[in-house]
Motif scaffolding. Structure first.
Motif, PDB file in Angstrom:
ATOM      1  N   GLN A   1       0.799  -1.286  -0.038  1.00  0.00           N
ATOM      2  CA  GLN A   1       0.068  -0.059  -0.016  1.00  0.00           C
ATOM      3  C   GLN A   1       0.923   1.210   0.010  1.00  0.00           C
ATOM      4  O   GLN A   1       1.400   1.451   0.812  1.00  0.00           O
ATOM      5  CB  GLN A   1      -0.942   0.048   1.189  1.00  0.00           C
ATOM      6  CG  GLN A   1      -2.171   0.903   1.169  1.00  0.00           C
ATOM      7  CD  GLN A   1      -3.087   0.600   0.282  1.00  0.00           C
ATOM      8  OE1 GLN A   1      -3.077  -0.058  -0.705  1.00  0.00           O
ATOM      9  NE2 GLN A   1      -4.221   1.325   0.312  1.00  0.00           N
ATOM     10  N   ILE A   2       0.757   2.022  -1.018  1.00  0.00           N
ATOM     11  CA  ILE A   2       1.480   3.172  -1.108  1.00  0.00           C
ATOM     12  C   ILE A   2       0.197   4.350  -1.252  1.00  0.00           C
ATOM     13  O   ILE A   2      -0.452   4.395  -2.192  1.00  0.00           O
ATOM     14  CB  ILE A   2       2.392   3.255  -2.590  1.00  0.00           C
ATOM     15  CG1 ILE A   2       3.310   2.115  -2.411  1.00  0.00           C
ATOM     16  CG2 ILE A   2       3.048   4.585  -2.715  1.00  0.00           C
ATOM     17  CD1 ILE A   2       4.535   2.204  -1.450  1.00  0.00           C
ATOM     18  N   HIS A   3       0.550   5.385  -0.655  1.00  0.00           N
ATOM     19  CA  HIS A   3      -0.320   6.596  -0.353  1.00  0.00           C
ATOM     20  C   HIS A   3       0.226   7.687  -1.163  1.00  0.00           C
ATOM     21  O   HIS A   3       1.639   7.674  -1.253  1.00  0.00           O
ATOM     22  CB  HIS A   3      -0.933   6.571   1.123  1.00  0.00           C
ATOM     23  CG  HIS A   3      -1.456   5.564   1.585  1.00  0.00           C
ATOM     24  ND1 HIS A   3      -2.985   5.179   1.295  1.00  0.00           N
ATOM     25  CD2 HIS A   3      -1.097   4.656   2.739  1.00  0.00           C
ATOM     26  CE1 HIS A   3      -3.304   4.333   2.134  1.00  0.00           C
ATOM     27  NE2 HIS A   3      -2.156   3.911   2.849  1.00  0.00           N
ATOM     28  N   ARG A   4      -0.692   8.583  -1.636  1.00  0.00           N
ATOM     29  CA  ARG A   4      -0.056   9.893  -2.186  1.00  0.00           C
ATOM     30  C   ARG A   4      -0.565  10.939  -1.593  1.00  0.00           C
ATOM     31  O   ARG A   4      -1.725  10.886  -1.205  1.00  0.00           O
ATOM     32  CB  ARG A   4      -0.416   9.744  -3.650  1.00  0.00           C
ATOM     33  CG  ARG A   4       0.375   8.898  -4.490  1.00  0.00           C
ATOM     34  CD  ARG A   4       0.144   8.987  -5.874  1.00  0.00           C
ATOM     35  NE  ARG A   4      -0.698   8.021  -6.650  1.00  0.00           N
ATOM     36  CZ  ARG A   4      -1.030   8.237  -7.701  1.00  0.00           C
ATOM     37  NH1 ARG A   4      -1.085   9.218  -8.420  1.00  0.00           N
ATOM     38  NH2 ARG A   4      -1.878   7.253  -8.495  1.00  0.00           N
TER      39      ARG A   4
ATOM     40  N   GLN B   1       3.553  14.870  -6.233  1.00  0.00           N
ATOM     41  CA  GLN B   1       3.139  14.095  -5.080  1.00  0.00           C
ATOM     42  C   GLN B   1       3.854  13.218  -4.518  1.00  0.00           C
ATOM     43  O   GLN B   1       4.764  12.977  -4.960  1.00  0.00           O
ATOM     44  CB  GLN B   1       1.969  13.158  -5.621  1.00  0.00           C
ATOM     45  CG  GLN B   1       0.780  13.656  -6.585  1.00  0.00           C
ATOM     46  CD  GLN B   1      -0.087  12.593  -7.217  1.00  0.00           C
ATOM     47  OE1 GLN B   1       0.292  11.325  -7.316  1.00  0.00           O
ATOM     48  NE2 GLN B   1      -1.286  13.145  -7.850  1.00  0.00           N
ATOM     49  N   ILE B   2       3.761  13.445  -3.080  1.00  0.00           N
ATOM     50  CA  ILE B   2       4.723  12.812  -2.279  1.00  0.00           C
ATOM     51  C   ILE B   2       4.132  11.248  -2.004  1.00  0.00           C
ATOM     52  O   ILE B   2       2.947  10.930  -1.838  1.00  0.00           O
ATOM     53  CB  ILE B   2       4.864  13.191  -0.747  1.00  0.00           C
ATOM     54  CG1 ILE B   2       5.208  14.824  -0.855  1.00  0.00           C
ATOM     55  CG2 ILE B   2       5.828  12.606   0.040  1.00  0.00           C
ATOM     56  CD1 ILE B   2       6.633  14.964  -1.525  1.00  0.00           C
ATOM     57  N   LEU B   3       5.210  10.328  -2.177  1.00  0.00           N
ATOM     58  CA  LEU B   3       4.757   8.729  -2.004  1.00  0.00           C
ATOM     59  C   LEU B   3       5.248   8.281  -0.666  1.00  0.00           C
ATOM     60  O   LEU B   3       6.127   8.511  -0.229  1.00  0.00           O
ATOM     61  CB  LEU B   3       5.373   7.794  -3.120  1.00  0.00           C
ATOM     62  CG  LEU B   3       5.340   8.286  -4.738  1.00  0.00           C
ATOM     63  CD1 LEU B   3       6.305   7.583  -5.449  1.00  0.00           C
ATOM     64  CD2 LEU B   3       3.870   8.088  -4.827  1.00  0.00           C
ATOM     65  N   LEU B   4       4.014   7.879  -0.117  1.00  0.00           N
ATOM     66  CA  LEU B   4       4.181   7.415   1.516  1.00  0.00           C
ATOM     67  C   LEU B   4       3.948   5.928   1.670  1.00  0.00           C
ATOM     68  O   LEU B   4       3.123   5.488   1.065  1.00  0.00           O
ATOM     69  CB  LEU B   4       3.223   8.228   2.301  1.00  0.00           C
ATOM     70  CG  LEU B   4       3.374   9.688   2.107  1.00  0.00           C
ATOM     71  CD1 LEU B   4       1.953  10.268   2.587  1.00  0.00           C
ATOM     72  CD2 LEU B   4       4.444  10.084   3.018  1.00  0.00           C
TER      73      LEU B   4
ATOM     74  N   GLY C   1       9.287   8.565  -1.523  1.00  0.00           N
ATOM     75  CA  GLY C   1       9.410   9.064  -3.054  1.00  0.00           C
ATOM     76  C   GLY C   1       8.760  10.217  -3.488  1.00  0.00           C
ATOM     77  O   GLY C   1       7.861  10.521  -2.801  1.00  0.00           O
ATOM     78  N   MET C   2       8.725  10.371  -4.814  1.00  0.00           N
ATOM     79  CA  MET C   2       7.782  11.390  -5.509  1.00  0.00           C
ATOM     80  C   MET C   2       7.499  11.142  -6.757  1.00  0.00           C
ATOM     81  O   MET C   2       7.976  10.345  -7.471  1.00  0.00           O
ATOM     82  CB  MET C   2       8.484  12.879  -5.433  1.00  0.00           C
ATOM     83  CG  MET C   2       9.698  12.909  -6.436  1.00  0.00           C
ATOM     84  SD  MET C   2       9.207  13.164  -8.034  1.00  0.00           S
ATOM     85  CE  MET C   2       9.148  15.192  -8.106  1.00  0.00           C
ATOM     86  N   LEU C   3       6.361  11.800  -7.080  1.00  0.00           N
ATOM     87  CA  LEU C   3       5.697  11.400  -8.384  1.00  0.00           C
ATOM     88  C   LEU C   3       5.046  12.731  -8.915  1.00  0.00           C
ATOM     89  O   LEU C   3       4.452  13.632  -8.426  1.00  0.00           O
ATOM     90  CB  LEU C   3       4.459  10.342  -8.220  1.00  0.00           C
ATOM     91  CG  LEU C   3       3.863   9.891  -9.396  1.00  0.00           C
ATOM     92  CD1 LEU C   3       4.433   9.108 -10.336  1.00  0.00           C
ATOM     93  CD2 LEU C   3       2.344   9.149  -8.656  1.00  0.00           C
ATOM     94  N   MET C   4       5.189  12.692 -10.388  1.00  0.00           N
ATOM     95  CA  MET C   4       4.479  13.844 -11.066  1.00  0.00           C
ATOM     96  C   MET C   4       3.779  13.121 -12.582  1.00  0.00           C
ATOM     97  O   MET C   4       4.614  12.594 -13.116  1.00  0.00           O
ATOM     98  CB  MET C   4       5.607  15.034 -11.519  1.00  0.00           C
ATOM     99  CG  MET C   4       5.909  15.776 -10.507  1.00  0.00           C
ATOM    100  SD  MET C   4       7.218  17.136 -10.960  1.00  0.00           S
ATOM    101  CE  MET C   4       6.121  17.838 -12.078  1.00  0.00           C
TER     102      MET C   4
END
Length: 154
Positions: A2-5, A54-57, A64-67
């Protein structure tokens, strides 16, 4: 897994800058032969100013991060960075598979651009079904498309 953003906040700025430098320093040197602190800071600042990070949690911890850029005719995986201490744990795969599922539901292709020197990312993207559609001196553009029902995608 489970990865939240969540949207990046001002309190993430320093962490994101360190992440950018940590993830890219060796790749940039391998690809271009040098690291220019000012140039990399400008690239980071441009991304920050889009307010699309977006920050990955995982378990409440930043990993991490995502765009993702949503265009009318495609989804563009503009950036994904996983903190090296969390790489090779399936986080990037899980995040990209979620993007692929969204794109499939919307019947949109997914595009991305990757540095030639980033061999690990190349392997991951190919394994997930992306194919090269364009090449430049330092980057490769890849795409994942959908076929009509009953027809396998290339």
């Amino acid at each position: 897994m489970q990865i939240h953003r969540r949207s990046a906040q001002n309190s993430d700025y320093d962490w994101l800058l360190r992440l950018h430098h940590t993830v890219y320093r060796k790749l940039i040197i391998r690809e271009f032969g040098y690291w220019d602190e000012n140039e990399e800071f400008e690239l980071f600042t441009e991304a920050w100013q889009t307010q699309q990070i977006q920050i990955l949690l995982r378990d409440g911890q930043r990993v991490g991060m995502l765009m993702i850029l949503e265009e009318t005719d495609r989804l563009w995986l503009d950036e994904i960075q996983i903190d090296p201490q969390f790489q090779n744990q399936g986080i990037g795969t899980a995040v990209i598979e979620e993007l692929i599922a969204t794109a499939r539901d919307r019947q949109l292709p997914v595009h991305l651009r990757v540095l030639r020197a980033n061999r690990g990312a190349h392997r991951l993207y190919r394994r997930l079904g992306f194919r090269r559609i364009e090449e430049a001196k330092h980057h490769i553009v890849m795409e994942l498309t959908w076929a009509a029902p009953g027809i396998a995608a290339e």
